[in-house]
Design an enzyme around this catalytic site. Structure first.
Site, PDB file in Angstrom:
ATOM      1  N   HIS A 162      58.557  66.005 -10.981  1.00 25.02           N
ATOM      2  CA  HIS A 162      58.222  67.369 -11.367  1.00 25.02           C
ATOM      3  C   HIS A 162      58.281  68.307 -10.170  1.00 25.02           C
ATOM      4  O   HIS A 162      58.268  67.881  -9.011  1.00 25.02           O
ATOM      5  CB  HIS A 162      56.837  67.418 -12.019  1.00 25.02           C
ATOM      6  N   CYS A 217      52.608  60.517  -9.364  1.00 30.40           N
ATOM      7  CA  CYS A 217      53.867  61.129  -9.781  1.00 30.40           C
ATOM      8  C   CYS A 217      54.585  61.699  -8.561  1.00 30.40           C
ATOM      9  O   CYS A 217      54.028  61.795  -7.482  1.00 30.40           O
ATOM     10  CB  CYS A 217      53.606  62.214 -10.816  1.00 30.40           C
TER      11      CYS A 217
END
Length: 576
Positions: free
Chosen positions: A472, A491
């Site tokens: 992301h 992440c």
């Protein structure tokens, strides 16, 4: 076989003694001969069924009918002896023992059959470990799906190669089909040559300590008694040109060793030490860049430690990198995204029409914290892109960080665009203690609306997985400027999300850069399914070769240490 034949065989194999412990083939042959002499039938051999199957199905692979050694056997023995060039251990394949056995004549067809099959087993095992490695990645908690379904068959590869009487062809088919593998082998040979080099015979002296400071470091312009030894190491490693000299200018007390180690270096005058400046500073910057450090030319404790690591330790690090390449599933598709966690870099690759692998994108990334939220290793297909995404805060983060912070600072809720979501999907935008209690009890969750403060930025790349890991964007772009970038909850934050979106959306009409940026800025969540899934590999390599430079990175998650322990345990088990 009578007693005379047994004695003949025993004499044909090297004499017993200490060398026997390292020659299992010899022991097998002598035991086979003893069994045949006592019991007669070949079925008494422990490997009888395999020997018979091979003899019936294929005939001998390495010896002719009269027991003479074929050229392909000599080639195979040479390849086994060269296993170290691949980072493997020749003794694992009894390379020395087999060479001794095949150097003597065989007294009977039975012993020739046994030796032929022993070489076949050793070579097939060699091919298997060249291709799949010595350790199962699943045992190290590396969830590589493709590696487990690899169809490579060592026996078939060997048969096909021997049809051309070229065992080397089987080796070429077994090794990872990546340019990096060959470059790592060259680096391995180079660092093996450096083992024991005099540049590492003496340790670097302690760094100078600044007045009224607890830290010790060397900055440009300072003098240090270790500059000559530093320059010698940097020359050997290729970071400092051979003709570059250590500059001498007035400084502190003299040392006995001044430029004596360095051909062509300037010798300081009496009561002078060379200053750290010029070419030497630039060489240190190159060294820092190759070791994943901030390339500022300042030698602090981290750079000083890296400079002290001997070539033998780097040899082992390269061997581990070769081992990982054997079971890490690279280039399983026309396009692929690979993240090397200890390097903090994402690369996107594509295969050109002529078969060449091309680097389409390189981007810095931020990965999971080494202390408590490590990013796992696995491969999955990217299937979706979410523009202006919501961030559903994981329960563990909500419990440990978000809820306590909201209790201390209720205004944080509105500033960050949070909202509560019930089990039925209902949304509540008002902060209350009851809602926070419901989050802790698992009846509600907290999510962050799209916007400038959203932790996922403007775009999220989804490759469904059990760990809920994704790529992301991020509003915290300052972290990309740091050398070490393990700051996330697991992440992976991408510095170049627009370029990554362009790569994965190739072949989808209308999705050019302008449209991608417009979708990211819309502020309304929108999920787009990819027309063609793109494999994503989260990998781990602390050694990398780019061009003619070799890079080393810190073992941030300790995976090198764990792999070393697994290989040592394997060696101990086989030695029993």
């Amino acid at each position: 076989m009578n007693e005379s034949e047994f004695r003949t065989l025993s004499a044909a194999v090297p004499a017993a003694g200490a060398a026997d412990e390292h020659c299992p083939v010899r022991r097998r042959l002598l035991l086979a001969a003893l069994a045949a002499a006592v019991a007669g039938p070949l079925q008494a051999l422990e490997t009888t069924a395999t020997v018979q199957a091979v003899t019936v199905s294929y005939g001998r692979l390495w010896l002719d009918e009269s027991g003479r050694v074929l050229p392909q056997a000599r080639a195979a023995l040479s390849l086994l002896a060269d296993a170290a060039s691949h980072g493997l251990e020749p003794q694992d394949y009894d390379a020395a023992g087999l060479a001794l056995v095949f150097a003597r004549p065989f007294p009977s067809p039975r012993e020739a059959d046994a030796a032929d099959q022993a070489l076949t087993r050793a070579f097939e095992r060699y091919l298997s470990e060249l291709h799949r490695g010595r350790v199962d990645p699943a045992s190290l908690r590396h969830d590589f799906q493709v590696a487990r379904s690899d169809p490579f068959d060592p026996a078939q590869a060997l048969r096909l190669a021997l049809e051309r009487q070229d065992p080397a062809a089987a080796v070429a088919a077994a090794v990872p089909q990546l340019p990096l593998y060959g470059r790592l082998r060259l680096a391995l040979a180079r660092y093996r040559q450096l083992a024991g080099h005099p540049a590492w015979a003496s340790p670097l002296p302690p760094l100078p300590r600044a007045p009224k400071s607890r830290s010790a470091k060397l900055e440009p312009g300072q003098s240090w008694a270790g500059l000559d030894l530093l320059a010698q190491r940097l020359r050997v490693l290729g970071d400092l040109a051979p003709a570059a000299a250590v500059s001498a200018q007035a400084a502190a007390a003299p040392t006995v060793q001044t430029a004596a180690l360095l051909p062509g270096a300037l010798a300081p005058a009496a009561n002078e030490l060379p200053r750290y400046q010029g070419d030497l500073v630039e060489a240190v910057r190159r060294f820092q860049l190759r070791h994943g450090l901030e390339a500022d030319g300042v030698i602090g404790s981290t750079t000083w430690t890296q400079l002290g690591i001997e070539p033998a330790a780097r040899v082992h690090q390269i061997e581990l990198a070769l081992e990982r390449l054997r079971w890490t599933p690279f280039l399983q598709s026309r396009r692929m995204v690979v993240v090397n966690l200890p390097e903090f870099v994402l690369r996107a690759y594509e295969v050109a029409d002529d078969g060449r692998v091309q680097l389409a994108l390189e981007s810095r990334v931020v990965v999971g914290r080494a202390l408590d939220t490590r990013t796992p290793l696995f491969d999955e297909d990217m299937r979706f892109i979410e523009f202006s995404p919501y961030w559903n805060i994981p329960p563990s983060i909500a419990r440990s960080e978000t809820v306590p912070k909201l209790r201390r600072d209720p205004g944080y809720f509105d500033r960050m665009g949070f909202e509560f979501v019930g089990a039925d999907g209902s949304v509540q935008r008002g902060l209350s203690s009851a809602h926070l209690d419901a989050v802790l009890a698992g009846r509600m969750r907290i999510r962050q609306r799209p916007g400038e403060h959203n932790a996922l930025g403007d775009i999220k790349f989804v490759f469904p997985n059990a760990d809920n890991i994704y790529l992301h964007h991020t509003p915290a772009v300052d972290l990309f400027g740091r050398a070490r970038r393990d700051y996330s909850h697991g992440c992976i934050r991408v510095e170049k999300p627009v370029e990554l979106a362009e790569f994965v959306l190739q072949g989808m009409p209308g999705w050019d850069r302008a449209r991608i940026e417009a979708a990211m800025a819309q502020g309304k969540s929108n999920t787009l399914k990819l027309a063609e899934p793109v494999p994503v590999l989260l990998s781990y390599g602390t050694t990398l070769v780019k061009g003619d430079q070799i890079f080393f990175f810190n073992d941030i998650y300790g995976h090198d240490r764990v792999l070393t322990q697994a290989l040592q345990q394997r060696s101990r088990s086989r030695a029993k």
